[in-house]
Write a protein that holds these residues in place. Sequence first.
Motif, PDB file in Angstrom:
ATOM      1  N   TYR A  62       3.908   4.900  -6.228  1.00 13.87           N
ATOM      2  CA  TYR A  62       2.524   4.503  -5.952  1.00 13.87           C
ATOM      3  C   TYR A  62       1.623   5.065  -7.047  1.00 13.87           C
ATOM      4  O   TYR A  62       1.759   6.220  -7.434  1.00 13.87           O
ATOM      5  CB  TYR A  62       2.072   5.030  -4.587  1.00 13.87           C
ATOM      6  N   HIS A  64      -1.854   6.394  -8.068  1.00 15.83           N
ATOM      7  CA  HIS A  64      -3.093   6.956  -7.536  1.00 15.83           C
ATOM      8  C   HIS A  64      -4.221   6.455  -8.436  1.00 15.83           C
ATOM      9  O   HIS A  64      -4.457   6.998  -9.508  1.00 15.83           O
ATOM     10  CB  HIS A  64      -2.995   8.482  -7.530  1.00 15.83           C
ATOM     11  N   TYR A 125      -3.715   0.984  -0.582  1.00 17.03           N
ATOM     12  CA  TYR A 125      -3.821   1.946   0.507  1.00 17.03           C
ATOM     13  C   TYR A 125      -4.938   2.937   0.208  1.00 17.03           C
ATOM     14  O   TYR A 125      -5.255   3.192  -0.955  1.00 17.03           O
ATOM     15  CB  TYR A 125      -2.509   2.733   0.652  1.00 17.03           C
ATOM     16  N   TYR A 137      -4.532   4.029  -3.503  1.00 16.62           N
ATOM     17  CA  TYR A 137      -3.224   3.870  -4.131  1.00 16.62           C
ATOM     18  C   TYR A 137      -2.825   2.396  -4.139  1.00 16.62           C
ATOM     19  O   TYR A 137      -3.270   1.617  -3.304  1.00 16.62           O
ATOM     20  CB  TYR A 137      -2.146   4.629  -3.340  1.00 16.62           C
ATOM     21  N   ASN A 139       0.998   0.157  -4.638  1.00 19.12           N
ATOM     22  CA  ASN A 139       2.427   0.322  -4.882  1.00 19.12           C
ATOM     23  C   ASN A 139       2.751  -0.063  -6.315  1.00 19.12           C
ATOM     24  O   ASN A 139       2.178  -0.990  -6.877  1.00 19.12           O
ATOM     25  CB  ASN A 139       3.256  -0.489  -3.881  1.00 19.12           C
ATOM     26  N   LEU A 174       3.379   7.792  -0.422  1.00 18.66           N
ATOM     27  CA  LEU A 174       2.004   7.826   0.082  1.00 18.66           C
ATOM     28  C   LEU A 174       1.800   9.039   0.977  1.00 18.66           C
ATOM     29  O   LEU A 174       2.729   9.470   1.675  1.00 18.66           O
ATOM     30  CB  LEU A 174       1.721   6.570   0.909  1.00 18.66           C
ATOM     31  N   SER A 178      -1.949   7.235   5.578  1.00 18.25           N
ATOM     32  CA  SER A 178      -2.501   6.220   4.665  1.00 18.25           C
ATOM     33  C   SER A 178      -2.794   4.924   5.438  1.00 18.25           C
ATOM     34  O   SER A 178      -2.017   4.507   6.279  1.00 18.25           O
ATOM     35  CB  SER A 178      -1.517   5.905   3.548  1.00 18.25           C
TER      36      SER A 178
END
Length: 184
Positions: A62, A64, A125, A137, A139, A174, A178
Amino acid sequence: MGGGISNAQVVTEEGKYSLDAIQNNPDIEGSLRQEIESVSGKIDTHIVNAWNNFSVIESAGYIHLVRIKISNIHIDYPLSFTVNGRGFIKPANLKILFHDADNADTDINKCTTDLVTLDYNYKFYIAKETTSTWNIYVNHIPYTSIAIIEAKIFKSKSADFFQVTYPNVLVDSLPDGSLEFTTE
């Protein structure tokens, strides 16, 4: 020829402007154009150079993308981020709205995207990191790069209410709790 018509040519018998003139003339009080310009003047649009080059990384995880630090109370002003990347059919627009609260440690009211999940392999997310701090975030699909290309918040409130940074780091998983962005 052409040249259009002036407002004087569209005044009705009662001395009022026609609907077309009202909508398109920024000099007429209450015109649609005047209202749009008024709202546009209050929105702060930042072109963001928050690009990562994770296209060489073979592992999933993921990214950030954004850190939002709430620095005041009653921060129910919308934040909007436009994200683009490899494999995107069109840029994704993310919108976040926090609850109105008497403290800076408020929760998410809404987190939406115009991204249609069936058209993409990407999901976004948001998770609370610490008191008053939230992270966004996405993926990471191996061999892809993602960029935040634009951020929008109300000018009068941006510096007073939010501190936004762009970490752009790849993480394995995560955080607990989340929330997935929902489709508008």
